[in-house]
Structures are given as structure tokens and as C-alpha cells.
Design an enzyme around this catalytic site. Structure first.
Site, PDB file in Angstrom:
ATOM      1  NE  ARG A  48      65.285  89.909  48.587  1.00  0.00           N
ATOM      2  CZ  ARG A  48      65.776  91.153  48.513  1.00  0.00           C
ATOM      3  NH1 ARG A  48      66.645  91.476  47.581  1.00  0.00           N
ATOM      4  NH2 ARG A  48      65.416  92.068  49.395  1.00  0.00           N
ATOM      5  CG  HIS A 102      72.132  90.713  47.655  1.00  0.00           C
ATOM      6  ND1 HIS A 102      71.185  89.908  48.246  1.00  0.00           N
ATOM      7  CD2 HIS A 102      71.487  91.874  47.409  1.00  0.00           C
ATOM      8  CE1 HIS A 102      70.036  90.560  48.356  1.00  0.00           C
ATOM      9  NE2 HIS A 102      70.203  91.771  47.847  1.00  0.00           N
TER      10      HIS A 102
END
Ligand code: NAP
Ligand code: GLV
Length: 309
Positions: free
Chosen positions: A224, A272
Site C-alpha cells: 500500500r 494500482h
């Protein structure tokens, strides 16, 4: 018995079709069209509604993360007794392993530098480091980290890993806990971050971590954005201490137009996409978990609320 889906509506329509085929007895609704809130037993979400979940859905039985990670769900709005499960999907796992192999090979074979040379019309070769001399370390030895290790094995990199609890993995030097971190970092030329984002791991890829790594090392962040201190990465790349980075996740997605990662010459940035939940398998994995719950069996991917993953 109603399922509410609160995530990308395009993929939601694929979930709806699959569940209509395989579980016509379940009513599938897409947020915000929730119908009777009292009928909602299962919520599948990327992010939660801002309301308290127990008040919004008084008969909710399980909260499912549509993703492998759960840090994007604000669990403070979720009643403590409610089980939370994350997505453990073979396609998502395979896709992550593929991205990790791509990124490790790109760093190993100096692809970022060669792209720079091409843009500068410069024909300049670098010595190839044999794979047995390039040490690859995986932070996080869970479902994704272990799959990445299996895909990396055939290349012959010396492999190591770091996790919260001690592990024994054939052919992998395993380190654990905060006490094992520095030794682990000092022994890796390419570091892959695949841990969940929790209060313990936020900002873990910082100046101190980079200083512990060997000169010229590379970073792959597929965990993340919150794991990485962006300014520390830029400083380590600019000083020449780190050689390059492949970044798939950032704290603000998309990053603002003036974010240094967009055009940093030593960074490859992707939006992502290392691994996405794919409806054709994820909907069926979810359905299998619903059936388990209905039979009173343990759920696959149960989240430990105290650990945060
Ligand atoms: P997982 O199966 O729960 O594994 C997590 C691993 O991280 C475990 O080995 C765990 O240690 C370790 N860990 C957790 N906290 C730690 C700590 N404080 N110190 C050291 N190790 C720690 O999770 P997963 O399915 O592999 O997924 C990992 C993460 O990948 C997700 O949480 C998500 O953030 C990210 N992800 C990113 C993408 C993308 O597209 N970029 C896609 C999917 C997932 P133990 O084994 O000791 O518990
Ligand atoms: C995606 O980032 C996931 O957690 O599945």
C-alpha cells in the site's frame, strides 16, 4: 436474504450475472440501491459507507472485503462481533505473482536505466549481474508473498523473506519481527513489499530502512502507498543509494499532478494494477464463503481485527 455490493459498478454487474446463475435464491443489490436494509445479511465492499454499519444494516452477518487488503475499510464503524473476511482468490494471487516477477526482472536487468538511455538516444550497455548474485527479499509471507516466491524460484535468485511470526520455507532465508528487520534489509538487493498496511507497518519503507539496504538496491512496492515515505524514496534514489523502484500503490491515488513519482527517471509507476479482483473467480470465491457461513463453517480469509489483517 440480500447481498449488497459496494465497489466498482461495472465489475458489480459481472458479479450480479454470476450470482444470478449460481445462487438465484440470493438477492444481489448494488450500492446505493440497497432495498430493505433489514434484509441485508452480507456486504461486499471496497470502502464502507460513512454511517455506522450496525445501524445501517441491523441484521448484517458478514462484511466481505472485495480486495485482498482490508486497510481501506474503516473498521471502527463495524460492530466488534461482526466477522470480516478478505478476498483470497487464486486469480488475484497469480496476477500478483506475475507482477512481482515482472518488476524484479525489470530491476534485475536494469530496464529503467535502459529506457532512459533509449529516450536519450544513448547506446550504452551495463554488465549483467547473474541471478545467483542478486538477492531478492519479500516482506510479507502470506498468500501473495508465498506465491511470488514460487514464481521467482526458477530464476535462481537467493531468496529471503520477512514476516510477523517466524516461518520455515524451503530454500528461503526467513526473518521475523521488528528484531529481524534490519538483518533482512541488509541482505536484499531487490525488496518486494507485500505486507498489509497496519499501524505497525505504516511508513516502514523509510530513510532508516533504505540506509539498512545495500547500495544500488531496488524496491518494488505492491503493498500500500502508506508503507512508503515518498520523500525518503526520492532522496535515496537521487543520492544514488537506491538504484530504482517499481511503484504500484501510492498514498493518494491517483497522485497529484506535481507528485515526484510521475516523472522520476528511476521510478516505474503503475496505477494500482498489480493484482485486481476479477469477478469471474472472485464472485464464486465469495459465494463459497457465504455457503461456508451458512453451514456454520469457518470463513476463508477471516480478518483478525486486533492484528489488523
Ligand atoms: P496475508 O496473507 O494476510 O499475508 C500478510 C503477510 O504480512 C504475513 O506473512 C504477515 O506475517 C506479514 N505481516 C503482517 N504484519 C506484519 C508486521 N507487522 N511485520 C512483519 N510481517 C507482517 O496478506 P496477502 O494476501 O499476502 O496480502 C498482502 C497485502 O498485499 C494486502 O494487505 C494488500 O495491502 C496488498 N495487495 C496489493 C495489491 C495491489 O494490486 N497492489 C493487490 C492485492 C493485495 P504472518 O505470516 O506472521 O502473519
Ligand atoms: C488490492 O489492492 C487488494 O488489496 O486486493
Amino acid at each position: 436474504m440480500t447481498i449488497v455490493f459496494k465497489s466498482d459498478p461495472v465489475r458489480g454487474r459481472e458479479w450480479a450475472a454470476l450470482l444470478a446463475e449460481h445462487a438465484p435464491e440470493l438477492e444481489f443489490r448494488m450500492w446505493p440501491d440497497i432495498g430493505d436494509p433489514a434484509a441485508v445479511r452480507y456486504l461486499v465492499a471496497w470502502r464502507l459507507p460513512s454511517e455506522d454499519l450496525g445501524t445501517l444494516f441491523p441484521n448484517l452477518e458478514v462484511l466481505f472485503s472485495v480486495a485482498a487488503g482490508v486497510d481501506q475499510l474503516d473498521l471502527s464503524t463495524v460492530p466488534a462481533h461482526l466477522p470480516v473476511a478478505r478476498m483470497v482468490d487464486p486469480n488475484l494471487i497469480a496476477s500478483m505473482a506475475e507482477y512481482v516477477v515482472m518488476s524484479v526482472l525489470a530491476l534485475h536487468r536494469d530496464l529503467i536505466a535502459y529506457i532512459g538511455s533509449q529516450r536519450a538516444r544513448r547506446w550504452s550497455e551495463m554488465r549483467v549481474v547473474p541471478a545467483p548474485r542478486r538477492r531478492v527479499g519479500i516482506m510479507g509471507l502470506g498468500s501473495l508473498g508465498l506465491a511470488a516466491i514460487e514464481r521467482l524460484r526458477p530464476f535462481g535468485f537467493p531468496l529471503s523473506g520477512w514476516s510477523r511470526s517466524p516461518k520455515r520455507i524451503d530454500g528461503v532465508e526467513c526473518h521475523a519481527g521488528p528484531e529481524g528487520l534490519e538483518t533482512f534489509l541488509a541482505s536484499v538487493d531487490i525488496l518486494v513489499c507485500l505486507i498489509p498496511l497496519t499501524p505497525e507497518t505504516r511508513g516502514i519503507l523509510d530513510r532508516k530502512a533504505f540506509a539498512a539496504m545495500p547500495a544500488g538496491a531496488g524496491i518494488v512496492n505492491v503493498g500500500r502507498g502508506g508503507h512508503l515515505v515518498d520523500a525518503d524514496l526520492v532522496a535515496a534514489l537521487d543520492s544514488g543509494h537506491l538504484g530504482g523502484a517499481v511503484i504500484d500503490v501510492v498514498s493518494t491515488e491517483p497522485p497529484p499532478a506535481d507528485h515526484p513519482f510521475w516523472d522520476h527517471p528511476k521510478i516505474i509507476l503503475t496505477p494500482h494494477v498489480a493484482s485486481m479482483t476479477q469477478p469471474q473467480t472472485a464472485a464464486l470465491v465469495f459465494l463459497d464463503n457465504v455457503r461456508r457461513h451458512q453451514r456454520g463453517e469457518p470463513l476463508v480469509g477471516t480478518v483478525d481485527r486486533d492484528r489488523g489483517y
